[in-house]
Motif scaffolding. Structure first.
Motif, mmCIF file in Angstrom:
data_model
loop_
_atom_site.group_PDB
_atom_site.id
_atom_site.type_symbol
_atom_site.label_atom_id
_atom_site.label_comp_id
_atom_site.label_asym_id
_atom_site.label_seq_id
_atom_site.Cartn_x
_atom_site.Cartn_y
_atom_site.Cartn_z
ATOM 1 N N GLY A 372 42.240 31.800 38.233
ATOM 2 C CA GLY A 372 42.867 30.802 39.086
ATOM 3 C C GLY A 372 44.083 31.380 39.785
ATOM 4 N N PHE A 373 44.048 31.430 41.110
ATOM 5 C CA PHE A 373 45.182 31.882 41.907
ATOM 6 C C PHE A 373 45.928 30.656 42.433
ATOM 7 N N SER A 374 47.236 30.777 42.525
ATOM 8 C CA SER A 374 48.061 29.595 42.813
ATOM 9 C C SER A 374 47.773 28.986 44.170
ATOM 10 N N GLY A 375 47.348 29.800 45.141
ATOM 11 C CA GLY A 375 47.123 29.290 46.490
ATOM 12 C C GLY A 375 48.396 28.966 47.243
ATOM 13 N N ARG A 376 49.539 29.232 46.641
ATOM 14 C CA ARG A 376 50.830 28.892 47.260
ATOM 15 C C ARG A 376 51.432 30.161 47.868
ATOM 16 N N THR A 377 50.786 30.651 48.912
ATOM 17 C CA THR A 377 51.187 31.925 49.503
ATOM 18 C C THR A 377 52.167 31.769 50.660
ATOM 19 N N SER A 378 52.668 30.576 50.869
ATOM 20 C CA SER A 378 53.756 30.378 51.820
ATOM 21 C C SER A 378 54.917 29.726 51.082
ATOM 22 N N GLY A 386 50.926 19.016 44.513
ATOM 23 C CA GLY A 386 49.564 18.917 45.032
ATOM 24 C C GLY A 386 48.678 19.930 44.347
ATOM 25 N N CYS A 387 47.415 19.966 44.745
ATOM 26 C CA CYS A 387 46.467 20.942 44.223
ATOM 27 C C CYS A 387 46.284 22.050 45.244
ATOM 28 N N PHE A 388 46.679 23.256 44.882
ATOM 29 C CA PHE A 388 46.542 24.417 45.762
ATOM 30 C C PHE A 388 45.687 25.513 45.122
ATOM 31 N N VAL A 389 45.372 25.392 43.848
ATOM 32 C CA VAL A 389 44.762 26.483 43.092
ATOM 33 C C VAL A 389 43.382 26.830 43.636
ATOM 34 N N ASN A 390 43.074 28.122 43.610
ATOM 35 C CA ASN A 390 41.792 28.620 44.089
ATOM 36 C C ASN A 390 41.211 29.527 43.005
ATOM 37 N N VAL A 391 40.065 29.133 42.446
ATOM 38 C CA VAL A 391 39.419 29.937 41.411
ATOM 39 C C VAL A 391 38.429 30.888 42.080
ATOM 40 N N LEU A 392 38.634 32.186 41.874
ATOM 41 C CA LEU A 392 37.790 33.211 42.482
ATOM 42 C C LEU A 392 37.282 34.163 41.403
ATOM 43 N N PRO A 393 36.115 34.771 41.631
ATOM 44 C CA PRO A 393 35.592 35.717 40.643
ATOM 45 C C PRO A 393 36.230 37.094 40.795
ATOM 46 N N ILE A 394 36.654 37.647 39.670
ATOM 47 C CA ILE A 394 37.088 39.039 39.621
ATOM 48 C C ILE A 394 35.960 39.829 38.963
ATOM 49 N N ARG A 395 35.478 40.840 39.659
ATOM 50 C CA ARG A 395 34.348 41.608 39.136
ATOM 51 C C ARG A 395 34.862 42.768 38.289
ATOM 52 N N ILE A 396 34.415 42.803 37.047
ATOM 53 C CA ILE A 396 34.791 43.870 36.120
ATOM 54 C C ILE A 396 33.509 44.554 35.657
ATOM 55 N N ARG A 397 33.420 45.860 35.901
ATOM 56 C CA ARG A 397 32.252 46.620 35.466
ATOM 57 C C ARG A 397 32.643 47.548 34.321
ATOM 58 N N LEU A 398 31.934 47.414 33.225
ATOM 59 C CA LEU A 398 32.144 48.262 32.061
ATOM 60 C C LEU A 398 31.165 49.432 32.103
ATOM 61 N N ARG A 399 31.506 50.490 31.391
ATOM 62 C CA ARG A 399 30.660 51.693 31.379
ATOM 63 C C ARG A 399 30.413 52.153 29.952
ATOM 64 N N GLY A 400 30.029 51.206 29.102
ATOM 65 C CA GLY A 400 29.801 51.556 27.717
ATOM 66 C C GLY A 400 31.099 51.887 27.016
ATOM 67 N N PRO A 401 31.025 52.558 25.887
ATOM 68 C CA PRO A 401 32.261 52.944 25.202
ATOM 69 C C PRO A 401 33.109 53.842 26.101
ATOM 70 N N GLU A 402 34.328 53.452 26.341
ATOM 71 C CA GLU A 402 35.227 54.220 27.211
ATOM 72 C C GLU A 402 36.661 53.888 26.841
ATOM 73 N N PRO A 403 37.608 54.737 27.227
ATOM 74 C CA PRO A 403 39.016 54.455 26.916
ATOM 75 C C PRO A 403 39.463 53.134 27.523
#
Length: 528
Positions: A372-378, A386-403
């Motif tokens: 959820g991003f606040s949407g209050r960019t001004s 009021g309601c300004f929030v904007n829910v957007l997908p963040i894409r996270i790609r894993l690569r098996g066991p990794e640091p």
């Protein structure tokens, strides 16, 4: 991420010397974080986070006329480094977008998203927010009730409804007037548990989206003295920032009335103004480019989400559940140190651990995690209820066991990318993907980090302390909030759909989540 259609002062920062610019940026930091900054101070070490960074960038753009970006602040977190960089940036203001819209009845993207979600939600109360504003000290109940009327007059969202015209909702703002407040008189001064009970009672009744106001108010009293103000308010007109503003302005209006003065009833530009600017921005080249870039980042993402074989039953959909898990003090400190070392935030570190845990538990390594991003960019939107929030997908790609450091680096990069595009409504993103013939991914899980310090107003004779009460609603299949109540105090607050997931499942996910944080920080399990 940049402000949309914000008018910058003519000439901006042209000709401003280094000491003057340093003082101006330090003032903005102080007003947002509450700490006086010296040259070598770090924005995030002082207590800044992604949300405050967004607001700092917007205010530097607006007040100093400098074309700074969110990336600039994340790459130069110390005051002296940021100021040196600001001196190299262009000062010319970008073109304005309209401050008004001929279609005054149109919903904003955020309002429409909540309206649509509420329409299809199995529970009519799924998008209600329960607010408790506790009063400590001596405050007359009539005065607090009048102060609520002052705040309602100032903020149009608290006088807005969304009646249907045919099949489409339209905005309708009613004239200012004293809102209806139900008095609740207790036989004995109620404690926190009783206030939670009273709030829970009211959250079970729906709020009619076609009738303003979209909130109900109950004032708990002890004789003539106010004990607490309880609000049940629809998310379509209220968000987390709104609670901070409500407490601050209720207190200011009470102070004014106690002093025999008049409360500030100057209207602030509300969601309708922000929505008009957003629509104009989306229609222009910068907005179209942002939509295309965000849509492109989701190409090839699995559509079904992390639970591809599971579909909730009706019984699952009717209820939500929540579960809290601790993060021990040593680990909490280590996570914060890790985030600072990596130029990240608590949210980014927690998101990386959440992705590792979810991938390990489900076997799905390409994840869309809602944020959820606040949407209050001004700057003006920062001061509007009021309601300004904007829910957007963040894409996270894993690569098996990794640091873990590698996962954190990608989580940081992905979060900053989406933050730069946070003014793109999710519905615009969906429309673009459909236009390109791409399957639209579902956002069924979400992660967030939040400071749970309660909004407080301290008057001469009273204090107001605000809190959003837990409602047990599960709007998505799974959500994890990493809650911070101080440097050493972290908790993971999980909400989920029973039947689709069990409390044992959540306990297992929490164990994996903590394990990922321990692996990333090199922190051993604390033994008593």
């Amino acid at each position: 991420m940049r402000t949309q259609g914000v008018r910058r002062r003519a000439g901006g920062d042209r000709g401003r010397g280094r000491p003057e610019l340093t003082a101006a940026v330090a003032r903005i930091w102080h007003e947002l974080i509450g700490t006086v900054a010296a040259d070598d101070d770090d924005f995030f070490e002082l207590g800044g986070d992604s949300l405050l960074a967004t607001w700092a960038v917007a205010r530097i753009q607006e007040e100093l006329g400098i074309d700074v970006t969110l990336d600039d602040l994340f790459q130069r977190t110390r005051l002296s480094e940021l100021v040196a960089h600001l001196q190299t940036l262009p000062r010319a203001p970008r073109g304005d977008t309209p401050a008004a819209d001929a279609d005054e009845g149109a919903l904003t993207a955020a309002e429409r998203a909540v309206w649509l979600a509420a329409e299809v939600a199995p529970q009519p109360t799924a998008y209600l927010i329960s607010v408790v504003v506790e009063v400590r000290g001596d405050l007359d109940a009539d005065l607090l009730e009048a102060a609520l009327g002052d705040v309602t007059a100032r903020h149009e969202a608290l006088r807005t409804a969304f009646p249907l015209t045919g099949t489409e909702p339209r905005r309708r703002v009613v004239a200012p007037g004293r809102p209806h407040v139900t008095r609740v008189t207790e036989a004995a001064p109620p404690g926190p548990d009783r206030l939670r009970e009273l709030a829970a009672e009211d959250i079970e009744r729906p709020v009619d989206l076609e009738q303003a106001p979209l909130f109900r108010a109950r004032l708990v009293t002890d004789g003539d003295r106010a004990v607490a103000l309880l609000l049940t308010v629809h998310h379509a007109v209220f968000d987390a920032r709104s609670l901070e503003l409500l407490v601050r302005e209720l207190g200011a209006c009470c102070d004014a009335r106690l002093g025999g003065g008049a409360a500030d009833l100057t209207p602030v530009p509300g969601p309708a103004t922000a929505g008009a600017r957003q629509r104009a921005w989306l229609a222009g080249p910068e907005g179209r480019r942002a939509v295309a870039e965000l849509a492109g980042s989701l190409t090839g993402l699995p559509v079904a989400g992390p639970f591809p074989g599971a579909r909730p039953s009706d019984a699952v959909e009717r209820a939500g559940a929540h579960w809290r898990g601790p993060v021990d003090e040593d680990l909490a400190q280590a996570v914060r140190r890790l985030a600072l070392r990596r130029g990240a935030t608590l949210h980014m570190a927690g998101l990386a651990a959440f992705a590792v845990a979810l991938a390990d538990w489900t076997g799905t390594e390409d994840l869309a995690v809602g944020a959820g991003f606040s949407g209050r960019t001004s700057p003006e939107a920062q001061n509007a209820i009021g309601c300004f929030v904007n829910v957007l997908p963040i894409r996270i790609r894993l690569r098996g066991p990794e640091p873990f450091a590698d996962v954190l680096a990608r989580a940081r990069e992905a979060t900053l990318f989406v933050a730069r595009h946070q003014d793109v409504p999710f519905e615009s993103l969906r429309a673009r993907l459909r236009q390109e013939g791409v399957a639209v991914p579902e956002v069924r899980v979400a992660f967030g980090a939040q400071d749970v310090a309660r909004p407080v107003h301290r008057g001469e004779k009273f204090e107001l302390i605000g809190k959003e009460a837990d409602t047990g609603q599960a709007r998505l299949d799974l959500t994890c909030w990493l809650e911070a109540a101080g440097e050493d105090d972290l908790q993971a607050f999980w909400t989920y759909r029973p039947g689709l997931l069990t409390s044992s499942d959540i306990a297992d996910l929490h164990r994996r989540f903590i394990g990922a944080l321990r692996d990333g920080t090199g922190t051993e399990l604390a033994h008593s």
